[in-house]
Design an enzyme around this catalytic site. Structure first.
Site, PDB file in Angstrom:
ATOM      1  CG  HIS A 136      -2.210  -0.812   0.756  1.00 41.75           C
ATOM      2  ND1 HIS A 136      -2.219  -2.186   0.748  1.00 41.75           N
ATOM      3  CD2 HIS A 136      -3.397  -0.408   0.267  1.00 41.75           C
ATOM      4  CE1 HIS A 136      -3.374  -2.605   0.287  1.00 41.75           C
ATOM      5  NE2 HIS A 136      -4.115  -1.554  -0.004  1.00 41.75           N
ATOM      6  CB  THR A 137       4.224   2.105   1.186  1.00 42.60           C
ATOM      7  OG1 THR A 137       3.806   1.664   2.488  1.00 42.60           O
ATOM      8  CG2 THR A 137       5.039   3.366   1.339  1.00 42.60           C
TER       9      THR A 137
ATOM     10  CG  HIS B  33       8.500  -0.975  -1.082  1.00 39.89           C
ATOM     11  ND1 HIS B  33       7.351  -0.470  -1.636  1.00 39.89           N
ATOM     12  CD2 HIS B  33       8.178  -1.340   0.182  1.00 39.89           C
ATOM     13  CE1 HIS B  33       6.382  -0.522  -0.752  1.00 39.89           C
ATOM     14  NE2 HIS B  33       6.849  -1.060   0.361  1.00 39.89           N
TER      15      HIS B  33
ATOM     16  CB  CYS C  45      25.792   1.037   6.304  1.00 37.77           C
ATOM     17  SG  CYS C  45      26.000   2.069   7.765  1.00 37.77           S
TER      18      CYS C  45
ATOM     19  CB  CYS D 209      25.613   4.985   9.825  1.00 37.58           C
ATOM     20  SG  CYS D 209      24.026   4.216  10.190  1.00 37.58           S
TER      21      CYS D 209
ATOM     22  CB  CYS E 218      24.276   0.594  11.599  1.00 35.87           C
ATOM     23  SG  CYS E 218      23.237   0.533  10.131  1.00 35.87           S
TER      24      CYS E 218
ATOM     25  NE  ARG F 175      14.468   7.295   4.748  1.00 36.49           N
ATOM     26  CZ  ARG F 175      13.775   8.086   3.908  1.00 36.49           C
ATOM     27  NH1 ARG F 175      14.365   8.620   2.855  1.00 36.49           N
ATOM     28  NH2 ARG F 175      12.509   8.332   4.124  1.00 36.49           N
TER      29      ARG F 175
ATOM     30  NE  ARG G 299       2.092  -6.844   0.426  1.00 36.20           N
ATOM     31  CZ  ARG G 299       1.619  -5.830   1.180  1.00 36.20           C
ATOM     32  NH1 ARG G 299       0.349  -5.483   1.138  1.00 36.20           N
ATOM     33  NH2 ARG G 299       2.430  -5.137   1.958  1.00 36.20           N
TER      34      ARG G 299
HETATM   35  N1  LIG Z   1       5.738   1.256   8.951  1.00 33.60           N
HETATM   36  C1  LIG Z   1       6.105   0.403   8.026  1.00 33.60           C
HETATM   37  O1  LIG Z   1       7.268  -0.048   7.978  1.00 33.60           O
HETATM   38  C2  LIG Z   1       5.109  -0.069   7.019  1.00 33.60           C
HETATM   39  C3  LIG Z   1       5.395  -1.169   6.195  1.00 33.60           C
HETATM   40  C4  LIG Z   1       4.418  -1.632   5.317  1.00 33.60           C
HETATM   41  C5  LIG Z   1       3.205  -0.994   5.220  1.00 33.60           C
HETATM   42  N2  LIG Z   1       2.968   0.104   6.003  1.00 33.60           N
HETATM   43  C6  LIG Z   1       1.666   0.767   5.983  1.00 33.60           C
HETATM   44  O2  LIG Z   1       0.768  -0.051   6.735  1.00 33.60           O
HETATM   45  C7  LIG Z   1      -0.568   0.195   6.326  1.00 33.60           C
HETATM   46  C8  LIG Z   1      -1.291  -1.114   6.088  1.00 33.60           C
HETATM   47  O3  LIG Z   1      -0.795  -1.771   4.957  1.00 33.60           O
HETATM   48  P1  LIG Z   1      -1.587  -3.007   4.314  1.00 33.60           P
HETATM   49  O4  LIG Z   1      -0.832  -3.405   3.103  1.00 33.60           O
HETATM   50  O5  LIG Z   1      -1.893  -4.051   5.343  1.00 33.60           O
HETATM   51  O6  LIG Z   1      -2.947  -2.248   3.925  1.00 33.60           O
HETATM   52  P2  LIG Z   1      -4.405  -2.771   3.539  1.00 33.60           P
HETATM   53  O7  LIG Z   1      -5.075  -1.654   2.821  1.00 33.60           O
HETATM   54  O8  LIG Z   1      -4.333  -4.104   2.885  1.00 33.60           O
HETATM   55  O9  LIG Z   1      -5.146  -2.977   4.927  1.00 33.60           O
HETATM   56  C9  LIG Z   1      -5.800  -1.965   5.601  1.00 33.60           C
HETATM   57  C10 LIG Z   1      -7.022  -2.548   6.289  1.00 33.60           C
HETATM   58  O10 LIG Z   1      -7.602  -1.518   7.080  1.00 33.60           O
HETATM   59  C11 LIG Z   1      -9.002  -1.572   6.983  1.00 33.60           C
HETATM   60  N3  LIG Z   1      -9.530  -0.244   7.338  1.00 33.60           N
HETATM   61  C12 LIG Z   1      -9.540   0.883   6.564  1.00 33.60           C
HETATM   62  N4  LIG Z   1     -10.060   1.923   7.261  1.00 33.60           N
HETATM   63  C13 LIG Z   1     -10.378   1.435   8.491  1.00 33.60           C
HETATM   64  C14 LIG Z   1     -10.936   2.017   9.673  1.00 33.60           C
HETATM   65  N5  LIG Z   1     -11.267   3.309   9.712  1.00 33.60           N
HETATM   66  N6  LIG Z   1     -11.101   1.230  10.760  1.00 33.60           N
HETATM   67  C15 LIG Z   1     -10.763  -0.085  10.732  1.00 33.60           C
HETATM   68  N7  LIG Z   1     -10.235  -0.702   9.639  1.00 33.60           N
HETATM   69  C16 LIG Z   1     -10.048   0.054   8.535  1.00 33.60           C
HETATM   70  C17 LIG Z   1      -9.264  -2.011   5.559  1.00 33.60           C
HETATM   71  O11 LIG Z   1     -10.559  -2.593   5.429  1.00 33.60           O
HETATM   72  C18 LIG Z   1      -8.123  -3.027   5.344  1.00 33.60           C
HETATM   73  O12 LIG Z   1      -8.536  -4.325   5.707  1.00 33.60           O
HETATM   74  C19 LIG Z   1      -0.460   1.128   5.118  1.00 33.60           C
HETATM   75  O13 LIG Z   1      -0.635   2.461   5.584  1.00 33.60           O
HETATM   76  C20 LIG Z   1       0.971   0.932   4.646  1.00 33.60           C
HETATM   77  O14 LIG Z   1       1.435   2.059   3.930  1.00 33.60           O
HETATM   78  C21 LIG Z   1       3.889   0.562   6.896  1.00 33.60           C
HETATM   79  N1  LIG Z   2       7.951   9.016   2.553  1.00 36.00           N
HETATM   80  C1  LIG Z   2       6.936   8.998   3.563  1.00 36.00           C
HETATM   81  C2  LIG Z   2       7.264   8.037   4.672  1.00 36.00           C
HETATM   82  C3  LIG Z   2       6.902   6.678   4.321  1.00 36.00           C
HETATM   83  C4  LIG Z   2       7.205   5.740   5.458  1.00 36.00           C
HETATM   84  O1  LIG Z   2       6.915   6.011   6.622  1.00 36.00           O
HETATM   85  N2  LIG Z   2       7.772   4.638   5.116  1.00 36.00           N
HETATM   86  C5  LIG Z   2       7.989   3.575   6.049  1.00 36.00           C
HETATM   87  C6  LIG Z   2       7.969   2.319   5.267  1.00 36.00           C
HETATM   88  S1  LIG Z   2       6.460   1.992   4.495  1.00 36.00           S
HETATM   89  C7  LIG Z   2       6.758   0.545   3.732  1.00 36.00           C
HETATM   90  O2  LIG Z   2       5.660   0.116   3.113  1.00 36.00           O
HETATM   91  C8  LIG Z   2       9.343   3.625   6.700  1.00 36.00           C
HETATM   92  O3  LIG Z   2       9.941   2.623   7.029  1.00 36.00           O
HETATM   93  N3  LIG Z   2       9.842   4.783   6.949  1.00 36.00           N
HETATM   94  C9  LIG Z   2      11.163   4.974   7.480  1.00 36.00           C
HETATM   95  C10 LIG Z   2      12.047   5.577   6.439  1.00 36.00           C
HETATM   96  O4  LIG Z   2      11.531   5.882   5.357  1.00 36.00           O
HETATM   97  O5  LIG Z   2      13.241   5.735   6.695  1.00 36.00           O
HETATM   98  C11 LIG Z   2       6.699  10.343   4.175  1.00 36.00           C
HETATM   99  O6  LIG Z   2       7.600  11.187   4.067  1.00 36.00           O
HETATM  100  O7  LIG Z   2       5.603  10.511   4.733  1.00 36.00           O
HETATM  101 ZN   LIG Z   3       5.717  -1.631   1.968  1.00 32.69          ZN
HETATM  102 ZN   LIG Z   4      23.900   2.356   8.802  1.00 31.76          ZN
END
Ligand SMILES: NC(=O)c1ccc[n+]([C@@H]2O[C@H](COP(=O)([O-])OP(=O)(O)OC[C@H]3O[C@@H](n4cnc5c(N)ncnc54)[C@H](O)[C@@H]3O)[C@@H](O)[C@H]2O)c1
Ligand SMILES: N[C@@H](CCC(=O)N[C@@H](CSCO)C(=O)NCC(=O)O)C(=O)O
Ligand SMILES: [Zn+2]
Ligand SMILES: [Zn+2]
Length: 379
Positions: free
Chosen positions: A48-49, A69, A99, A102, A105, A117, A372
């Site tokens: 979804h990102t 990604h 790495c 840094c 790390c 980054r 997926r």
């Molecule tokens: N932080 C990270 O490292 C990282 C990594 C991967 C993905 N993400 C983020 O995580 C999130 C989820 O990714 P995903 O692939 O599982 O997404 P997805 O869209 O498959 O899943 C989201 C789920 O949330 C539900 N939803 C939507 N609005 C809602 C609400 N108001 N209340 C309850 N449920 C609700 C949807 O029905 C869906 O089932 C995305 O924002 C993605 O960008 C973050």
């Molecule tokens: N570019 C965005 C930030 C996006 C973001 O938070 N990315 C997550 C990974 S999402 C993967 O599906 C993350 O790991 N962030 C840490 C990093 O990017 O170093 C924004 O600026 O809002």
């Molecule tokens: Zn992702």
């Molecule tokens: Zn590093």
């Protein structure tokens, strides 16, 4: 025909403008420079990102670019000074680099790495601050240091995890993002303990991986929260023990959960990217110790809020990137866990398509039935 040192022309999906269909183009991919690796991508999934950046809501989003990604492939060639991988190695490109040198790390406190980054955020390679992709001489930006919606990509060597060559690349490509993020949010960031109660907001791939991680950590109750009630059936297979649809209640969802759990859950996870839900996820945590982990990525301009009293009274707000996993060190370990059947991957793959169907794959992603979709990059 040997391709090392040559420009490779191959197919890639180019995002020219926010929300405009991706275009399958003949793209020129330059050879890797010092500290770089050129990878033949065999399979990539959509996360979804990717859709978030494509939508234009990512402040780091640059166009034209090649998104993607969550992928796996084989090293085609390496640049000067690259020692840890060689042509023929099976690899997973990692958007979160490691790495090992840094400040980040070496801190022992985070999986974030500072080495490349700024370059990856600017859509270029660190060596010369330029892109390795072009179409008819015009540069195309990289994305997240990975750009896997291309038959060949160039990444920094600190962003490559070498994995077991026996592992099926059409499956382990998912270990590039969503599954490790959910598992690691539980194991590394929250450190959920046996008997704990857990609430998961959003039951997509990331939320389901949180459920899988919570089950393996021995959580006693795993409450899934989603506005799509169809998610419950699938979520049970990942460890969700109870389901709540906020639409079925007149009161705020945090109150529903507090009432269900004698004062609140021990841990909650926001897996949507909705700042109102992030607040609810914090406020459904138990006074004194409840911890809420933000995983979802929210649009540019969005901010979180709550009454400071929520934190004063002991709730903890955290976030996680790539589930806190050190990418190059731990992605191979996750691959081994999959090979030993200790973690799921196949169950998250609901669709398989070819690169040429990528726009259809994005459409599918917005339908509830898709977790997926894995794209095959070569015939
Ligand atoms: N932080 C990270 O490292 C990282 C990594 C991967 C993905 N993400 C983020 O995580 C999130 C989820 O990714 P995903 O692939 O599982 O997404 P997805 O869209 O498959 O899943 C989201 C789920 O949330 C539900 N939803 C939507 N609005 C809602 C609400 N108001 N209340 C309850 N449920 C609700 C949807 O029905 C869906 O089932 C995305 O924002 C993605 O960008 C973050
Ligand atoms: N570019 C965005 C930030 C996006 C973001 O938070 N990315 C997550 C990974 S999402 C993967 O599906 C993350 O790991 N962030 C840490 C990093 O990017 O170093 C924004 O600026 O809002
Ligand atoms: Zn992702
Ligand atoms: Zn590093």
């Amino acid at each position: 025909m040997a391709t090392q040192g040559q420009v490779i022309t191959c197919k890639a999906a180019v995002a020219y403008e926010p929300n405009k269909p991706l275009v399958i183009e003949d793209v020129q991919v330059a050879p890797p420079q010092a500290g770089e690796v050129r990878i033949k991508i065999l399979f990539t999934a959509l996360c979804h990102t990717d859709a978030y950046t494509w939508s234009g809501k990512d402040p780091e989003g640059l166009f034209p670019c090649i998104l993607g990604h969550e992928a796996a492939g084989i090293v085609e060639s390496v640049g000067e000074g690259v020692t840890e991988v060689q042509p023929g190695d099976h690899v997973i490109p990692c958007y979160q680099a490691e790495c090992r040198e840094c400040k980040f790390c070496k801190s022992g406190k985070t999986n974030l790495c500072g080495k490349v980054r700024t370059a990856t955020g600017a859509g270029v390679m660190m060596n010369d601050r330029k892109s390795r992709f072009s179409v008819n001489g015009k540069p195309i930006y990289h994305f997240m240091g990975t750009s896997t919606f291309s038959q060949y990509t160039v990444v920094h060597d600190v962003s490559v995890a070498k994995v077991d060559p026996q592992a099926p690349l059409d499956k382990v490509c998912l270990l590039g993002c969503g599954v490790p993020t959910g598992l690691g949010a539980v194991w590394n960031t929250a450190k959920v303990e046996p008997g704990a109660t857990v609430a998961i907001f959003g039951l997509g791939t990331v939320g389901l991986a949180v459920a899988e991680g919570a089950k393996s950590a021995g959580a006693s109750r795993i409450i899934g929260v989603d506005i799509d009630s169809k998610k419950y059936d699938i979520a049970k297979n990942f460890g969700v023990t109870e389901f709540v649809n906020p639409k079925d209640y007149d009161k705020p969802i945090q109150q529903v959960l507090v009432d269900l759990t004698d004062g609140g859950v021990d841990y909650s996870f926001e897996c949507i990217g909705n700042v109102s839900v992030m607040r609810a996820a914090l406020e459904c945590c138990h006074k004194g110790w409840g911890t809420s982990v933000i995983i979802g990525v929210a649009a540019s301009g969005q901010e979180i809020s709550t009454r400071p009293f929520q934190l004063v009274t002991g709730r903890v707000w955290k976030g996680t990137a790539f589930g806190g996993f050190k990418s190059r060190s731990q992605v191979p370990w996750l691959v081994d866990k999959y090979m030993k059947k200790e973690i799921k991957i196949d169950e998250y793959i609901t669709h398989n398509l070819a690169l040429g169907d990528i726009n259809k794959a994005f459409d599918l992603m917005h339908e509830g039935g898709c977790l997926r979709c894995v794209l095959k990059l070569h015939e």
